[in-house]
Write an enzyme that holds these catalytic residues in place. Structure first.
Site, PDB file in Angstrom:
ATOM      1  N   ASN A   1      25.389   0.945  27.488  1.00  0.00           N
ATOM      2  CA  ASN A   1      25.887   1.659  26.438  1.00  0.00           C
ATOM      3  C   ASN A   1      24.612   2.913  25.832  1.00  0.00           C
ATOM      4  OD1 ASN A   1      28.089  -0.809  25.825  1.00  0.00           O
ATOM      5  ND2 ASN A   1      26.088  -2.193  25.469  1.00  0.00           N
TER       6      ASN A   1
ATOM      7  N   LYS B   1      25.447   2.338  38.911  1.00  0.00           N
ATOM      8  CA  LYS B   1      25.640   1.095  37.899  1.00  0.00           C
ATOM      9  C   LYS B   1      25.762  -0.336  38.671  1.00  0.00           C
ATOM     10  CE  LYS B   1      29.419  -0.297  35.724  1.00  0.00           C
ATOM     11  NZ  LYS B   1      30.577  -0.005  34.987  1.00  0.00           N
TER      12      LYS B   1
ATOM     13  N   LYS C   1      34.533  -5.589  34.429  1.00  0.00           N
ATOM     14  CA  LYS C   1      35.331  -6.188  34.064  1.00  0.00           C
ATOM     15  C   LYS C   1      36.739  -5.100  33.542  1.00  0.00           C
ATOM     16  CE  LYS C   1      31.091  -5.527  30.916  1.00  0.00           C
ATOM     17  NZ  LYS C   1      30.782  -4.809  29.557  1.00  0.00           N
TER      18      LYS C   1
ATOM     19  N   GLU D   1      29.020  10.120  31.577  1.00  0.00           N
ATOM     20  CA  GLU D   1      29.144   9.030  32.369  1.00  0.00           C
ATOM     21  C   GLU D   1      27.369   8.890  33.229  1.00  0.00           C
ATOM     22  OE1 GLU D   1      30.068   6.914  30.881  1.00  0.00           O
ATOM     23  OE2 GLU D   1      31.661   7.216  29.702  1.00  0.00           O
TER      24      GLU D   1
ATOM     25  N   HIS E   1      31.274   4.923  20.132  1.00  0.00           N
ATOM     26  CA  HIS E   1      32.739   4.124  19.507  1.00  0.00           C
ATOM     27  C   HIS E   1      32.840   4.531  17.965  1.00  0.00           C
ATOM     28  CE1 HIS E   1      31.550   1.285  23.831  1.00  0.00           C
ATOM     29  NE2 HIS E   1      32.658   2.246  23.390  1.00  0.00           N
TER      30      HIS E   1
ATOM     31  N   HIS F   1      26.900   4.675  23.792  1.00  0.00           N
ATOM     32  CA  HIS F   1      28.323   4.327  23.691  1.00  0.00           C
ATOM     33  C   HIS F   1      28.662   4.177  21.784  1.00  0.00           C
ATOM     34  CE1 HIS F   1      29.397   5.415  27.629  1.00  0.00           C
ATOM     35  NE2 HIS F   1      30.264   5.051  27.605  1.00  0.00           N
TER      36      HIS F   1
ATOM     37  N   HIS G   1      36.777   9.926  24.755  1.00  0.00           N
ATOM     38  CA  HIS G   1      35.647   8.952  25.089  1.00  0.00           C
ATOM     39  C   HIS G   1      34.785   9.908  25.606  1.00  0.00           C
ATOM     40  CE1 HIS G   1      33.276   5.443  26.024  1.00  0.00           C
ATOM     41  NE2 HIS G   1      33.510   5.774  27.488  1.00  0.00           N
TER      42      HIS G   1
ATOM     43  N   GLU H   1      27.152 -10.276  32.162  1.00  0.00           N
ATOM     44  CA  GLU H   1      26.928 -10.119  30.808  1.00  0.00           C
ATOM     45  C   GLU H   1      26.125 -11.058  30.261  1.00  0.00           C
ATOM     46  OE1 GLU H   1      29.690  -7.678  28.616  1.00  0.00           O
ATOM     47  OE2 GLU H   1      27.711  -5.483  28.364  1.00  0.00           O
TER      48      GLU H   1
ATOM     49  N   ARG I   1      22.752  -5.558  31.324  1.00  0.00           N
ATOM     50  CA  ARG I   1      23.781  -4.137  31.238  1.00  0.00           C
ATOM     51  C   ARG I   1      24.105  -3.661  30.036  1.00  0.00           C
ATOM     52  NH1 ARG I   1      28.780  -6.441  34.606  1.00  0.00           N
ATOM     53  NH2 ARG I   1      30.146  -4.410  33.432  1.00  0.00           N
TER      54      ARG I   1
ATOM     55  N   ARG J   1      47.279 -17.319  38.440  1.00  0.00           N
ATOM     56  CA  ARG J   1      45.680 -17.412  38.129  1.00  0.00           C
ATOM     57  C   ARG J   1      44.600 -16.794  38.798  1.00  0.00           C
ATOM     58  NH1 ARG J   1      47.794 -23.198  38.026  1.00  0.00           N
ATOM     59  NH2 ARG J   1      47.868 -23.540  36.640  1.00  0.00           N
TER      60      ARG J   1
HETATM   61  N1  NAD Z   1      36.288  -1.504  32.853  1.00  0.00           N
HETATM   62  C1  NAD Z   1      35.678  -0.842  32.526  1.00  0.00           C
HETATM   63  O1  NAD Z   1      33.759  -0.970  33.403  1.00  0.00           O
HETATM   64  C2  NAD Z   1      35.606   0.671  31.830  1.00  0.00           C
HETATM   65  C3  NAD Z   1      34.686   1.214  32.066  1.00  0.00           C
HETATM   66  C4  NAD Z   1      34.171   3.007  32.337  1.00  0.00           C
HETATM   67  C5  NAD Z   1      35.788   2.831  31.196  1.00  0.00           C
HETATM   68  N2  NAD Z   1      36.429   1.998  31.045  1.00  0.00           N
HETATM   69  C6  NAD Z   1      38.293   2.783  31.188  1.00  0.00           C
HETATM   70  O2  NAD Z   1      38.947   3.137  31.327  1.00  0.00           O
HETATM   71  C7  NAD Z   1      40.186   4.278  30.559  1.00  0.00           C
HETATM   72  C8  NAD Z   1      40.025   5.048  30.697  1.00  0.00           C
HETATM   73  O3  NAD Z   1      38.895   5.744  32.439  1.00  0.00           O
HETATM   74  P1  NAD Z   1      39.438   6.505  33.099  1.00  0.00           P
HETATM   75  O4  NAD Z   1      38.784   8.111  31.859  1.00  0.00           O
HETATM   76  O5  NAD Z   1      38.921   6.561  34.252  1.00  0.00           O
HETATM   77  O6  NAD Z   1      40.526   7.895  33.032  1.00  0.00           O
HETATM   78  P2  NAD Z   1      42.505   7.150  33.382  1.00  0.00           P
HETATM   79  O7  NAD Z   1      42.464   6.167  33.765  1.00  0.00           O
HETATM   80  O8  NAD Z   1      43.259   6.651  31.622  1.00  0.00           O
HETATM   81  O9  NAD Z   1      43.326   8.552  33.405  1.00  0.00           O
HETATM   82  C9  NAD Z   1      43.105   9.894  32.243  1.00  0.00           C
HETATM   83  C10 NAD Z   1      44.240  10.931  33.275  1.00  0.00           C
HETATM   84  O10 NAD Z   1      44.044  11.449  33.959  1.00  0.00           O
HETATM   85  C11 NAD Z   1      45.308  10.859  35.511  1.00  0.00           C
HETATM   86  N3  NAD Z   1      44.416  11.093  36.378  1.00  0.00           N
HETATM   87  C12 NAD Z   1      43.769   9.803  36.878  1.00  0.00           C
HETATM   88  N4  NAD Z   1      43.260  10.440  38.588  1.00  0.00           N
HETATM   89  C13 NAD Z   1      43.982  11.285  38.682  1.00  0.00           C
HETATM   90  C14 NAD Z   1      44.067  12.529  39.703  1.00  0.00           C
HETATM   91  N5  NAD Z   1      43.408  12.040  40.408  1.00  0.00           N
HETATM   92  N6  NAD Z   1      44.836  14.101  39.211  1.00  0.00           N
HETATM   93  C15 NAD Z   1      45.133  14.375  38.574  1.00  0.00           C
HETATM   94  N7  NAD Z   1      45.659  12.983  37.527  1.00  0.00           N
HETATM   95  C16 NAD Z   1      44.962  12.086  37.667  1.00  0.00           C
HETATM   96  C17 NAD Z   1      45.860  10.092  34.441  1.00  0.00           C
HETATM   97  O11 NAD Z   1      46.958   9.650  34.727  1.00  0.00           O
HETATM   98  C18 NAD Z   1      45.455  10.079  33.092  1.00  0.00           C
HETATM   99  O12 NAD Z   1      46.742  11.575  32.417  1.00  0.00           O
HETATM  100  C19 NAD Z   1      39.704   3.301  29.623  1.00  0.00           C
HETATM  101  O13 NAD Z   1      40.590   3.036  28.966  1.00  0.00           O
HETATM  102  C20 NAD Z   1      38.853   3.367  29.130  1.00  0.00           C
HETATM  103  O14 NAD Z   1      38.358   1.537  28.440  1.00  0.00           O
HETATM  104  C21 NAD Z   1      35.930   1.267  31.982  1.00  0.00           C
HETATM  105 ZN    ZN Z   2      31.826   5.390  28.232  1.00  0.00          ZN
END
Ligand code: NAD
Ligand code: ZN
Length: 454
Positions: free
Chosen positions: A354, A335, A265, A307, A361, A357, A373, A345, A350, A243
């Site tokens: 977007n 941010k 999030k 971003e 999307h 975005h 993305h 939100e 917040r 939990r």
């Molecule tokens: N929670 C939120 O507010 C929020 C905001 C934006 C995006 N996201 C989510 O984040 C995800 C995308 O994350 P991301 O873009 O950070 O990438 P990711 O976590 O998907 O990683 C992308 C690739 O980079 C590699 N990688 C990561 N760090 C590395 C490093 N230091 N050196 C070499 N390779 C590395 C990973 O192994 C992977 O192959 C999506 O699922 C998206 O929905 C969430």
């Molecule tokens: Zn984004």
């Protein structure tokens, strides 16, 4: 409660630290009311030098009373007086109702700023310096975070530290992207649970495995080590395992450091789409180390830059021109400010995040998720700027977006589902002034069509 969530933000520090200026800016960025404690006391009574002339005790009594009243009111940003934290009663009240930031200034700067003022405690330099040395310790003991500027206060208020070390309650468990683990090894000495690299980690199967593998109790913490995919899934596991347990994010992508790891999030994908199951669960802290980005593939870096450009346009600051570490710090702080203005939100604030975005999307969906993305966001920003009637050169030069292969009708249908109500988009009146506004369907469709390769 994590950081300043659900609490006031109090700015403490010596005379001349800039508490009012920084406090007012933090208030603006977090959309909270701002109160300057000294100014309020002067407004209600007489100028502080006059109050002091009646005896410091009288002033301190009024100060305690006024602070208690403010702390009982709606969440705000309060610039404290230089001596407010000397009172044990004030300290105790601040501890329970406020997140206190110690705004640090060096003694030379402070003296230069106040020497010609009429402040009762700034008449002689030797006394000023003695007082500075004496108070420093009290500020440090009272503060939840130390900052030098508004960005530092915002980061501190959400537990984001640049180049900090992981501090979390034990026992710990590390959830790490397997690729990142290969490249960098574990971030600390604790049991490690590898998850698939990138987006493939955001599944219910991974969550179930972690639920059963984890051996920490309710007082332990999860440390997430990877990009946004890893922090999303690990944060979701932290929200649900027993939990809910505490967690710390150690983001290793640019996207993670400026966006995904900040804001509470968490979530995974379902068969119906991305991020459809999740929870708000803020990490206790976010530890950002720009050095891990040296191994980041170029495509991932460009995705993060999209971003950064988004945040820069929203903030009205050319964040993308800053040296890397400052760029990360300033983007993360932007941010953090927006998140603090609307953590769960519920107020719609917040929604500005977007920007670009909605179109992004749509392109992702219209291409069957073949367009990454970051590329989609670059194109989405282009569309948002065009619809805003603003120059697009920053986006074109930095992100070089090119129209992508996608099914326009499918993208249009996705756009209809994603936008925040009929025809509603985030646009910019000018850089730094986002507006949530309606766009006629034909303009939106034309803007979308221009992003798709014919
Ligand atoms: N929670 C939120 O507010 C929020 C905001 C934006 C995006 N996201 C989510 O984040 C995800 C995308 O994350 P991301 O873009 O950070 O990438 P990711 O976590 O998907 O990683 C992308 C690739 O980079 C590699 N990688 C990561 N760090 C590395 C490093 N230091 N050196 C070499 N390779 C590395 C990973 O192994 C992977 O192959 C999506 O699922 C998206 O929905 C969430
Ligand atoms: Zn984004």
């Amino acid at each position: 409660m994590v950081g300043a969530l659900g609490k006031h933000i109090a700015v403490a520090g010596f005379m001349g630290a800039g508490k009012s200026t920084v406090g007012a800016r933090v208030a603006e960025l977090t959309a909270r009311p701002f109160v300057d404690l000294d100014a309020l006391i002067e407004k209600r009574h007489v100028p502080i030098p006059e109050l002091f002339a009646r005896g410091e005790a009288e002033f301190r009594r009024i100060e305690e009373e006024t602070l208690a009243e403010l702390l009982a009111g709606p969440e705000s940003v309060i610039a404290l007086g230089g001596g407010t934290v000397l009172s044990p009663l004030n300290r105790e009240r601040l501890r329970s109702r406020a997140f206190t930031v110690y705004l640090h200034v060096d003694v030379e700067t402070a003296w230069a700023r106040v020497r010609s003022s009429d402040r009762p405690l700034a008449r002689r330099e030797d006394e000023f310096r003695r007082l500075y040395a004496e108070r420093q310790r009290v500020y440090e003991e009272t503060a939840d975070a130390v900052a030098h500027d508004p960005d530092g206060a915002l980061l501190g208020a959400l537990g984001v530290g640049i180049r900090g070390s992981v501090r979390a309650s034990r026992p710990l468990a590390v959830v790490a992207d397997e690729r990142v683990l290969e490249l960098h090894g574990p971030p600390l000495d604790a049991p490690v649970h590898p998850v698939p690299s990138g987006e493939a980690a955001k599944t219910l199967a991974v969550v179930e495995r972690l639920w059963s593998e984890l051996e920490i109790g309710r007082d332990g913490s999860i440390v997430a080590f990877g990009g946004g995919s890893t922090t999303d899934v690990a944060g979701f596991v932290a929200a649900t395992y027993l939990r809910g347990v505490r967690w710390v994010a150690v983001p290793t992508t640019l996207t993670g450091q400026v966006d995904a790891a900040i804001g509470g999030k968490t979530g995974i994908n379902t068969a119906d789409g991305k991020n459809l199951a999740g929870a708000f669960h803020f990490p206790e802290s976010v530890v950002v180390d720009p050095d891990v980005l040296t191994t980041l593939p170029e495509q991932e870096r460009r995705a993060g830059m999209a971003e950064v450009v988004k945040s820069g346009l929203l903030a009205g600051r050319e964040l993308w021109s800053l040296p890397e570490e400052e760029m990360i710090r300033a983007s993360a702080a932007y941010k953090a400010g927006v998140v603090l203005s609307d953590p769960y939100e519920t107020e719609g604030r917040r929604a500005v995040l977007n920007l670009g975005h909605t179109f992004a999307h749509a392109l992702e969906a219209g291409s069957g998720y073949r367009v990454p993305h970051g590329e989609a966001v670059a194109l989405g920003l282009l569309a948002a700027l065009r619809l805003s009637g603003l120059p697009t050169d920053a986006v074109e030069e930095l992100l070089r977006p090119e129209p992508v292969a996608a099914d326009l009708d499918a993208a249009w249908a996705a756009l209809g589902r994603d936008k925040k109500g009929a025809g509603v988009f985030v646009l910019l009146e000018e850089p730094g002034k986002p507006v949530v506004t309606t766009v006629p369907d034909e303009d939106a469709r034309a803007a979308l069509a221009a992003l798709v390769r014919q």
